[in-house]
Structures are given as C-alpha cells and as structure tokens.
Design an enzyme around this catalytic site. Structure first.
Site, PDB file in Angstrom:
ATOM      1  N   ILE A 143      38.281   9.034  27.537  1.00 36.67           N
ATOM      2  CA  ILE A 143      37.125   8.440  28.209  1.00 36.67           C
ATOM      3  C   ILE A 143      36.987   7.045  27.634  1.00 36.67           C
ATOM      4  O   ILE A 143      36.959   6.861  26.412  1.00 36.67           O
ATOM      5  CB  ILE A 143      35.852   9.294  28.003  1.00 36.67           C
ATOM      6  CG1 ILE A 143      34.644   8.657  28.713  1.00 36.67           C
ATOM      7  CG2 ILE A 143      35.552   9.539  26.541  1.00 36.67           C
ATOM      8  CD1 ILE A 143      33.397   9.534  28.689  1.00 36.67           C
ATOM      9  N   SER A 144      36.950   6.042  28.508  1.00 35.46           N
ATOM     10  CA  SER A 144      36.976   4.653  28.045  1.00 35.46           C
ATOM     11  C   SER A 144      35.716   4.285  27.266  1.00 35.46           C
ATOM     12  O   SER A 144      34.644   4.858  27.456  1.00 35.46           O
ATOM     13  CB  SER A 144      37.123   3.705  29.229  1.00 35.46           C
ATOM     14  OG  SER A 144      38.376   3.849  29.844  1.00 35.46           O
ATOM     15  N   GLN A 145      35.871   3.304  26.403  1.00 38.25           N
ATOM     16  CA  GLN A 145      34.762   2.683  25.687  1.00 38.25           C
ATOM     17  C   GLN A 145      33.669   2.276  26.695  1.00 38.25           C
ATOM     18  O   GLN A 145      33.977   1.749  27.769  1.00 38.25           O
ATOM     19  CB  GLN A 145      35.321   1.464  24.972  1.00 38.25           C
ATOM     20  CG  GLN A 145      34.345   0.559  24.285  1.00 38.25           C
ATOM     21  CD  GLN A 145      35.038  -0.721  23.820  1.00 38.25           C
ATOM     22  OE1 GLN A 145      36.200  -0.975  24.187  1.00 38.25           O
ATOM     23  NE2 GLN A 145      34.350  -1.517  23.033  1.00 38.25           N
TER      24      GLN A 145
END
Length: 217
Positions: free
Chosen positions: A63-65
């Site tokens: 899950i991206s920043q």
C-alpha cells in the site's frame, strides 16, 4: 487503537505529511481525512497505517505511502464528474480515495486474493461507485473506455499502448516508468490528439506485470 485515535491519526497525516508537501486540493485533503486507511492493511499493521511510508499487503505488493497516493490523485486534476481507470487495485486504498473525488472508478488487479479483500472493504464502506475486475491491467478495461483519467500504481518499462488508446481526449494519465528499482512518475496529457509528458518526481513502485509491462516478477 480506538476509532477516535484513528481519526486523530488521519488528521495528523494530512497536517504533517500532505499539506507541507503542497497537497492543497480541498477535495483530496477531505478524502484523505475521511477514508479509513487502517482498514486496508493487515490487523497487525493497523497502528502503522498512517505513517509516512508504504506497507506490505502480501503477495509481494504494498500500500503506497499516503503522500504518493495524494500526489498522484492531485496530479489528475479531478473535478468529481470523471470516470477513472486504475491499474493495480492492490489494497484498494487508492481506489477508495479516487471514489471520493470522481464519479466512478474502474479498477483492475491481477492477484485474486488482493482483489477479493479490497472488494470486501469497498462493500463494507459502501463505496458503491467502484467497479472491480480480475485481469491483466496493462491491457486496460476496454468495455468502459474511454476514461477521463487513468492511474497506474505499479512501475513499468513504458506506458502501455492500450491505456493510451483508452484515454479520453482530453484526458490525463499518471504512471511510474523506469526500471525495476527506480521510476519517474510521469504525467501524460492527451489533447486534440497530441500526447505530452512531464516528470513529477522519482518514485519506487512494485513491478507492473503483464503483456505491456514486465513479463514476470
């Protein structure tokens, strides 16, 4: 962590991670304050959900920043009426943010277990304007094309031609392009049949696997 603590963590995320980095679209800030990011990660990582970093979600994916999610969304310039194609559902968090700032999201994922889990979260939150599909996302989703905007949440060696074909005119596409280590986050705009590209910044994403991406992990 109790619900009120998660709300406070979201507020801090916006104030400390997003606003100082020029995320200034009120719609996106509102969405980032609202969408419960902790529901898109594993139970053991919920207390890290609002940190300034990506998190693993299984099957070699992340899950991206939060900042990157907000940055890519803001770059599309959405005005709530658009139909948006996302390539790489992953946890579902990026699609959830998009669902708050556009009319409809079409999201494609190649890993069945991730798509099933994301769909469960969408349904539990009543995000009914998100359509999902299990497929090779590098081929897009021709059935509902053209799309006002396209967002690719994995890094590939080039911009997949099917996505350019399925992009409306005018339309905007954002994608990480480069090698398997580091990519340029590129914003592609289509207007009057012409394509223009600009690099926003350097990023690091998981590999875009498929017919028009990397052939394998």
């Amino acid at each position: 962590m109790f619900a009120s603590n998660f709300e406070k963590a979201r507020a801090r995320m916006v104030e400390e991670q997003l606003i100082p980095r020029a995320i200034n679209d009120p719609k996106i800030l509102e969405a980032m304050r609202k969408v419960p990011r902790h529901l898109f990660v594993e139970d053991a990582m919920k207390n890290q959900a609002y940190g300034d970093f990506p998190l693993p979600i299984g099957r070699g994916q992340t899950i991206s920043q939060p900042y990157i999610v907000a940055l890519m969304t803001q770059a599309l310039g959405l005005q709530r009426h658009e139909h948006v194609l996302e390539i790489g559902t992953g946890s579902g968090y990026q699609a959830a943010i998009l669902s708050q700032v556009c009319e409809k999201v079409y999201t494609v994922e190649r890993i069945d277990s991730l798509l099933v889990q994301a769909r469960k979260v969408f349904d539990s939150l009543h995000y009914l304007n998100i359509l999902t599909k299990l497929d090779d996302g590098t081929n897009g989703w021709q059935e509902y094309a053209p799309y006002d905007a396209i967002i690719v949440t994995a890094g590939g060696p080039k911009v997949p031609l099917p996505l350019l074909d399925q992009l409306a005119d005018p339309g905007t596409l954002i994608i990480p392009v480069g090698d398997r280590g580091v990519q340029e986050l590129r914003l592609v705009t289509k207007k009057d049949g012409e394509l223009k590209e600009e690099t926003i910044e350097f990023v690091r994403f998981v590999n875009l696997i498929g017919d028009h991406g990397w052939k394998n992990d």
